[in-house]
Design an enzyme around this catalytic site. Sequence first.
Site, PDB file in Angstrom:
ATOM      1  N   ALA A  49      71.612 -14.298  82.241  1.00 13.08           N
ATOM      2  CA  ALA A  49      70.905 -14.019  83.814  1.00 13.08           C
ATOM      3  C   ALA A  49      69.624 -14.856  84.215  1.00 13.08           C
ATOM      4  CB  ALA A  49      71.124 -12.389  83.905  1.00 13.08           C
ATOM      5  N   ASP A  81      69.995 -19.256  87.013  1.00 11.91           N
ATOM      6  CA  ASP A  81      70.959 -19.995  88.122  1.00 11.91           C
ATOM      7  C   ASP A  81      70.930 -17.887  89.109  1.00 11.91           C
ATOM      8  OD1 ASP A  81      71.409 -20.531  90.039  1.00 11.91           O
ATOM      9  OD2 ASP A  81      73.566 -20.906  89.248  1.00 11.91           O
ATOM     10  N   THR A 130      69.460 -12.007  88.307  1.00 11.82           N
ATOM     11  CA  THR A 130      69.631 -10.579  88.777  1.00 11.82           C
ATOM     12  C   THR A 130      69.683 -10.811  90.237  1.00 11.82           C
ATOM     13  OG1 THR A 130      68.953  -9.215  87.206  1.00 11.82           O
ATOM     14  CG2 THR A 130      68.899  -8.333  88.922  1.00 11.82           C
ATOM     15  N   ASN A 147      58.162 -14.381  81.059  1.00 16.87           N
ATOM     16  CA  ASN A 147      58.875 -13.554  81.960  1.00 16.87           C
ATOM     17  C   ASN A 147      58.134 -12.868  82.965  1.00 16.87           C
ATOM     18  OD1 ASN A 147      61.166 -13.071  84.048  1.00 16.87           O
ATOM     19  ND2 ASN A 147      61.555 -13.403  82.204  1.00 16.87           N
ATOM     20  N   ARG A 148      57.398 -13.105  84.612  1.00 15.22           N
ATOM     21  CA  ARG A 148      57.172 -12.273  84.803  1.00 15.22           C
ATOM     22  C   ARG A 148      57.806 -12.095  86.312  1.00 15.22           C
ATOM     23  NH1 ARG A 148      51.456 -12.611  83.344  1.00 15.22           N
ATOM     24  NH2 ARG A 148      50.923 -13.489  85.369  1.00 15.22           N
ATOM     25  N   PHE A 205      63.095 -10.175  89.628  1.00 14.33           N
ATOM     26  CA  PHE A 205      63.816  -9.977  90.903  1.00 14.33           C
ATOM     27  C   PHE A 205      63.851 -10.958  91.961  1.00 14.33           C
ATOM     28  CE2 PHE A 205      65.741  -6.190  88.829  1.00 14.33           C
ATOM     29  CZ  PHE A 205      65.432  -6.862  87.602  1.00 14.33           C
ATOM     30  N   ASN A 238      75.532 -10.183  87.746  1.00 16.94           N
ATOM     31  CA  ASN A 238      74.496  -9.618  87.433  1.00 16.94           C
ATOM     32  C   ASN A 238      73.527  -8.692  88.471  1.00 16.94           C
ATOM     33  OD1 ASN A 238      71.082  -8.534  86.494  1.00 16.94           O
ATOM     34  ND2 ASN A 238      72.071  -9.667  84.261  1.00 16.94           N
ATOM     35  N   ASN A 283      71.693  -4.328  85.658  1.00 13.03           N
ATOM     36  CA  ASN A 283      70.814  -4.366  85.109  1.00 13.03           C
ATOM     37  C   ASN A 283      69.127  -3.008  84.924  1.00 13.03           C
ATOM     38  OD1 ASN A 283      68.428  -5.574  83.616  1.00 13.03           O
ATOM     39  ND2 ASN A 283      67.804  -7.353  84.992  1.00 13.03           N
ATOM     40  N   SER A 339      64.634  -5.080  82.221  1.00  8.06           N
ATOM     41  CA  SER A 339      64.119  -6.208  82.949  1.00  8.06           C
ATOM     42  C   SER A 339      63.080  -5.484  83.480  1.00  8.06           C
ATOM     43  CB  SER A 339      64.859  -6.870  84.577  1.00  8.06           C
ATOM     44  OG  SER A 339      65.410  -8.069  84.191  1.00  8.06           O
ATOM     45  N   ASN A 376      60.047  -6.358  84.636  1.00  7.73           N
ATOM     46  CA  ASN A 376      59.225  -6.759  85.904  1.00  7.73           C
ATOM     47  C   ASN A 376      59.275  -5.937  87.143  1.00  7.73           C
ATOM     48  OD1 ASN A 376      58.371  -8.955  83.494  1.00  7.73           O
ATOM     49  ND2 ASN A 376      60.408 -10.179  83.977  1.00  7.73           N
ATOM     50  N   THR A 377      60.386  -5.280  86.705  1.00  6.01           N
ATOM     51  CA  THR A 377      60.540  -4.404  88.396  1.00  6.01           C
ATOM     52  C   THR A 377      59.989  -2.759  87.982  1.00  6.01           C
ATOM     53  OG1 THR A 377      62.364  -5.590  89.297  1.00  6.01           O
ATOM     54  CG2 THR A 377      61.606  -3.309  89.729  1.00  6.01           C
ATOM     55  N   LYS A 386      73.177  -3.866  80.784  1.00 11.63           N
ATOM     56  CA  LYS A 386      72.535  -4.478  79.779  1.00 11.63           C
ATOM     57  C   LYS A 386      71.443  -4.160  79.615  1.00 11.63           C
ATOM     58  CE  LYS A 386      69.933  -9.035  79.980  1.00 11.63           C
ATOM     59  NZ  LYS A 386      69.196 -10.739  80.431  1.00 11.63           N
ATOM     60  N   ASN A 426      68.005  -7.431  76.532  1.00 15.08           N
ATOM     61  CA  ASN A 426      67.108  -8.610  77.873  1.00 15.08           C
ATOM     62  C   ASN A 426      65.604  -8.826  76.836  1.00 15.08           C
ATOM     63  OD1 ASN A 426      65.952  -9.138  80.321  1.00 15.08           O
ATOM     64  ND2 ASN A 426      66.822  -7.951  81.210  1.00 15.08           N
ATOM     65  N   THR A 427      64.837  -9.403  77.434  1.00 19.19           N
ATOM     66  CA  THR A 427      63.624  -9.715  77.035  1.00 19.19           C
ATOM     67  C   THR A 427      62.979  -8.359  76.563  1.00 19.19           C
ATOM     68  OG1 THR A 427      62.558  -9.433  79.340  1.00 19.19           O
ATOM     69  CG2 THR A 427      62.923 -12.118  78.773  1.00 19.19           C
ATOM     70  N   GLY A 471      63.620 -15.746  73.433  1.00 16.73           N
ATOM     71  CA  GLY A 471      63.507 -17.666  72.985  1.00 16.73           C
ATOM     72  C   GLY A 471      63.071 -16.931  71.882  1.00 16.73           C
TER      73      GLY A 471
HETATM   74  C1  LIG Z   1      62.346 -16.535  83.677  1.00 16.50           C
HETATM   75  C2  LIG Z   1      63.577 -15.660  82.489  1.00 16.50           C
HETATM   76  C3  LIG Z   1      64.096 -15.322  83.730  1.00 16.50           C
HETATM   77  C4  LIG Z   1      65.331 -14.345  83.856  1.00 16.50           C
HETATM   78  N1  LIG Z   1      65.713 -13.390  84.542  1.00 16.50           N
HETATM   79  C5  LIG Z   1      66.490 -12.372  84.510  1.00 16.50           C
HETATM   80  C6  LIG Z   1      67.188 -11.563  85.310  1.00 16.50           C
HETATM   81  O1  LIG Z   1      67.342 -11.380  86.561  1.00 16.50           O
HETATM   82  N2  LIG Z   1      68.071 -10.769  84.634  1.00 16.50           N
HETATM   83  C7  LIG Z   1      68.320 -10.772  83.455  1.00 16.50           C
HETATM   84  O2  LIG Z   1      69.265  -9.051  83.420  1.00 16.50           O
HETATM   85  N3  LIG Z   1      67.928 -11.084  82.857  1.00 16.50           N
HETATM   86  C8  LIG Z   1      66.741 -12.217  82.673  1.00 16.50           C
HETATM   87  N4  LIG Z   1      66.440 -12.701  82.155  1.00 16.50           N
HETATM   88  C9  LIG Z   1      66.834 -12.842  80.422  1.00 16.50           C
HETATM   89  C10 LIG Z   1      67.680 -13.301  80.198  1.00 16.50           C
HETATM   90  O3  LIG Z   1      68.744 -13.610  80.665  1.00 16.50           O
HETATM   91  C11 LIG Z   1      68.282 -13.104  78.777  1.00 16.50           C
HETATM   92  O4  LIG Z   1      68.411 -12.150  78.368  1.00 16.50           O
HETATM   93  C12 LIG Z   1      66.408 -13.041  77.712  1.00 16.50           C
HETATM   94  O5  LIG Z   1      66.116 -14.208  77.935  1.00 16.50           O
HETATM   95  C13 LIG Z   1      67.035 -13.125  76.227  1.00 16.50           C
HETATM   96  O6  LIG Z   1      67.919 -14.412  75.987  1.00 16.50           O
HETATM   97  P1  LIG Z   1      66.646 -16.146  75.533  1.00 16.50           P
HETATM   98  O7  LIG Z   1      66.253 -15.515  74.315  1.00 16.50           O
HETATM   99  O8  LIG Z   1      68.336 -16.938  75.577  1.00 16.50           O
HETATM  100  O9  LIG Z   1      65.615 -16.521  76.493  1.00 16.50           O
HETATM  101  C14 LIG Z   1      64.999 -14.149  82.301  1.00 16.50           C
HETATM  102  C15 LIG Z   1      65.050 -14.754  81.206  1.00 16.50           C
HETATM  103  C16 LIG Z   1      63.972 -15.840  81.845  1.00 16.50           C
HETATM  104  C17 LIG Z   1      63.263 -16.077  81.174  1.00 16.50           C
END
Ligand SMILES: Cc1cc2nc3c(=O)[nH]c(=O)nc-3n(C[C@H](O)[C@H](O)[C@H](O)COP(=O)(O)O)c2cc1C
Length: 354
Positions: free
Chosen positions: A73, A76, A97, A122-123, A126, A150, A183, A186, A188-189, A228, A257-258, A278
């Site tokens: 998520a 896109d 999301t 990232n912050r 949504f 999502n 979700n 996240s 950032n909300t 998630k 998630n992050t 990452g």
């Molecule tokens: C720029 C960015 C935007 C993201 N936006 C969302 C989001 O809108 N909803 C969500 O559930 N996760 C979001 N994620 C988290 C990713 O879906 C993923 O769970 C997370 O980055 C860990 O995977 P990765 O290490 O492969 O990036 C976002 C991550 C990044 C880097």
Amino acid sequence: MIRKIIQRKDVMVLNKLFPVIKRLLFALEPEYAHDLAMKGLHLLTRSNPYDPIICNPRECMGLIFKNPVGLAAGFDKNANYIHSLSGIGFGFIEVGTITPRPQKGNPRPRLFRLEKDEAIINRMGFNNDGMAVVAKRLERCNYSGILGVNIGKNKDTHNDKATEDYEACMTCLAPHADYFVINVSSPNTPGLRDLQEIKCLEKLLTSVQILQKRLQHTLKKPLPLVVKLAPDADLNQQTERLKLVRDLGLEGVVMSNTTVSRPALQGKQVEEKGGLSGAPLTALSSDMLKVAKQILGRKVALIASGGVMSSEDAMEKMAFGADLVQLYTGLVYRGPALVNEILTYLMEHQQACA
Ligand SMILES: Cc1cc2nc3c(=O)[nH]c(=O)nc-3n(C[C@H](O)[C@H](O)[C@H](O)COP(=O)(O)O)c2cc1C
């Protein structure tokens, strides 16, 4: 005998050019670079047929996945590029999301590359077009892979009313979704992660499950529910949440998630607020995955997200019990070839991960 995965010609060209493209994109502001890359990918792939690569297909949550590598998520968010991303080879794509009403997200800059760490902070908050616009877009999209949707709550929706936001999104988007991700993780909300507190989580998941049953009945299709979770929780909290998911009979968990933690990082942007993804997230989210597998067994599907940067990372997540894996940051640093690389590797080690 290992069968070679047939790749589309346009994607092969893209893979060859990726080192140069990456250098150019990394010279630009990260969010602008992302938008530009997506538009470029769209131009490159728009006139050709697309279909997920069939490799190591599997049934999961009652759905057939043509391959187990998906897009995470946030990549896109507004479902603008499903066709192009499908062309890269993903077996499933998760959009969102998505929130009920459109919202702009946090002010820019809100996306940071930590190149030395192969990480992103990232912050975004949504930023999305809202459920009605995305639903229209999905209506026109005849994607043949599995589409995850999502969903989240708007920033200005109080947590007491959060359930209503999730339910509104489900009702609006159900005709187009193969599965929903709730979700609650996240960072950032403001307040969103409080929905993971066990009482709030139980209330939310119980309510959305009632709606799920109704929608499944009306639409005559399965609509698995996935939650998630954040990797930032102690073992007790994580265990409590996972037991709840198991006892309620939810179909899946995305782990994870992050993270808001900051493992030793070299990048200059380490001080930036937001979620880290990452390479530095790989171990943390894998630890959570192992706990999840122990508690959930085979009853609940496990979707691994967090630091899948290579074929070996993907394989390791599978060995720890993941049914499916998702990519985000790996795609930024390694390019679209990563999908094919993982699929080839999994095929070669099919026995081990079947
Ligand atoms: C720029 C960015 C935007 C993201 N936006 C969302 C989001 O809108 N909803 C969500 O559930 N996760 C979001 N994620 C988290 C990713 O879906 C993923 O769970 C997370 O980055 C860990 O995977 P990765 O290490 O492969 O990036 C976002 C991550 C990044 C880097």
